[in-house]
Design an enzyme around this catalytic site. Structure first.
Site, PDB file in Angstrom:
ATOM      1  N   LEU A  39       0.838  -1.194   0.000  1.00  0.00           N
ATOM      2  CA  LEU A  39       0.000   0.000   0.000  1.00  0.00           C
ATOM      3  C   LEU A  39       0.878   1.251   0.000  1.00  0.00           C
ATOM      4  CD1 LEU A  39      -2.774   1.323   0.120  1.00  0.00           C
ATOM      5  CD2 LEU A  39      -2.630   1.221   2.617  1.00  0.00           C
ATOM      6  N   TYR A  40       1.983   1.201   0.731  1.00  0.00           N
ATOM      7  CA  TYR A  40       2.908   2.335   0.733  1.00  0.00           C
ATOM      8  C   TYR A  40       3.326   2.667  -0.695  1.00  0.00           C
ATOM      9  CZ  TYR A  40       7.358   4.815   1.076  1.00  0.00           C
ATOM     10  OH  TYR A  40       8.377   5.732   0.901  1.00  0.00           O
ATOM     11  N   ALA A  41       3.735   1.652  -1.452  1.00  0.00           N
ATOM     12  CA  ALA A  41       4.144   1.856  -2.845  1.00  0.00           C
ATOM     13  C   ALA A  41       2.992   2.416  -3.672  1.00  0.00           C
ATOM     14  CB  ALA A  41       4.641   0.544  -3.434  1.00  0.00           C
ATOM     15  N   THR A  72       0.507   4.292  -2.656  1.00  0.00           N
ATOM     16  CA  THR A  72       0.262   5.704  -2.359  1.00  0.00           C
ATOM     17  C   THR A  72       1.320   6.600  -2.984  1.00  0.00           C
ATOM     18  OG1 THR A  72       1.461   5.598  -0.229  1.00  0.00           O
ATOM     19  CG2 THR A  72      -0.918   5.188  -0.188  1.00  0.00           C
TER      20      THR A  72
END
Length: 435
Positions: A246-248, A250
């Protein structure tokens, strides 16, 4: 900030009246008093709920203990504005004035110090959240204060605060580094990534597109956008539509959002894809940092291996090299072309890899730390979990070299030696807690 409520108690004017002695009238009077008492209590209850119940208390945002409230703790007043102006004052002939978001973070601190030392005007902004030990951020803040950089405590989602800062200082540039970092934490608290990396970025861009003059913006993307890409080394021309976390996702969303604001509003935007940044004053959630802590404490450290006993490697990039890339991006950023929120012409839009071009197996990283710490690590070999981590990262930096003059000069051995020296000095050979 506590809310103040003032309630005027208006006394009734006594009048003369004749009391009826009828039982029916007495019953009606008692019934009326009961009704009056009931509705008075209801009314007072509504007042209590409206004035005293914090809207944030029932909000999902406030229940997230990893970040502070959107409401800034305190700001305003002549003394506060004077501190901002003094910090943002340009002291060199061709200097720039820069708002650095996430200034008390790892990269933000180093970039802010470098800008200030060369004579640029620098104002920091940070919300000091507790994703990792806030005392480390406060120590960085103290370092910035000694350098002459004032850090305003506030959230990038606080529109009123951002507008106020631009009213006080017409920043020529914004170095947007504030973000929710970490690949694994996204599985625990996904909302914080949307809040910071998407909503926060949009809020910063909204402010920047509306002010006059519009600033040029350099912001932190991530090597994580390459996700499941198997072509190496990673090039800016490669596909980035298969995020592994999810970090990637965003950060990838941020790049698309940047394109939109460039296209519609003429904002000059440069995205920097950082590759595993390390060094003094680093982040405790990074492997090199907690490996050092746990080796000194005699704890086992996890050494991940990819499928079929494959090697997990990272393109470790020393902080000083990253700083040089950040400053070069600021110096080569062209002016935004919009005015009053309207685009006047084509504006610059760029994205660069900032890496070291030399991936190192994580097992080799541990071996270097063992030699520097003079302690044998207790290695625990494990399979790479399905938590968003990727087996390897490897940067192609030809574009950054050509456009920014970017050329990393610090190898992992040298960089870790500097980190270990700082760590032992700051934490006292591991005796001081490192969260």
């Amino acid at each position: 900030m506590s809310q103040m409520m003032h309630i005027d108690n208006i006394p009734s004017t006594p009048g003369k009246f004749k009391m009826e002695k009828s039982p029916y009238n007495r019953l009606r009077m008692h019934f009326s008093l009961a009704k009056l008492t009931f509705w008075s209590l209801v009314f007072l209850g509504l007042i209590f709920v409206f004035f005293y119940r914090s809207p944030a208390s029932s909000s999902p945002v406030s229940s997230d203990l990893s970040r502070r409230s959107l409401r800034t703790s305190s700001y305003g007043g002549p003394a506060w504005e004077m501190r901002i102006k003094a910090s943002a004052k340009v002291r060199s002939r061709n200097g720039i004035s820069v708002l650095v978001t996430g200034a008390a973070g790892f990269v933000g601190t180093h970039v802010s110090v470098a800008l200030k030392r060369r004579g640029d005007g620098v104002l920091g902004l940070d919300n000091f959240n507790d994703y990792y030990d806030p005392s480390l951020k406060r120590a960085r803040q103290a370092l910035l204060e000694r350098t002459g950089v004032y850090v305003v405590e506030g959230d990038i989602n606080d529109t009123t605060l951002l507008k106020k800062l631009f009213d006080i200082v017409p920043f020529t540039h914004v170095m947007h580094l504030a973000a929710q970092a970490g690949v694994r934490y996204a599985m625990e608290n996904p909302g914080s990534y949307v809040h910071s990396n998407i909503a926060g970025l949009v809020n910063v861009l909204e402010i920047c597109k509306s002010v006059n003059p519009q600033p040029a913006i350099v912001w932190a993307s991530s090597s994580s956008v390459y996700g499941l890409n198997t072509k190496v080394p990673f090039s800016e021309k490669d596909r980035t539509d298969q995020p592994a976390s999810l970090y990637a996702a965003t950060k990838k969303a941020g790049e698309e959002i940047a394109h939109t604001y460039n296209h519609i509003y003429g904002l000059s935007l440069t995205g920097l894809r950082f590759f595993t940044v390390y060094g003094p004053w680093g982040r405790p959630d990074m492997a090199y940092f907690f490996f050092t802590r746990d080796i000194l404490k005699g704890k086992s450290i996890p050494i991940f291996e990819a499928a079929n006993h494959g090697t997990v490697a990272r393109d470790f990039t020393y902080i000083d090299d990253i700083v040089k890339g950040c400053l070069a991006a600021l110096d080569t950023a062209e002016k935004s072309t919009g005015s009053g929120g309207k685009k006047k012409g084509a504006a610059q839009l760029r994205v660069f890899n900032l890496g070291n071009t030399s991936p190192v197996p994580v097992s080799d990283l541990v071996s270097i730390l063992e030699r520097l710490l003079k302690v044998k690590a207790k290695r625990l070999v494990m399979k790479l979990p399905r938590n968003g981590d990727v087996p390897f990262t490897h940067a192609n930096i030809s574009s950054a070299h050509k456009e920014l003059g970017y050329k990393p000069t610090t190898d992992l051995q040298t960089g870790l030696k500097k980190f270990v020296r700082w760590y032992l000095n700051y934490y006292g050979n591991g005796k001081k807690s490192a969260q």
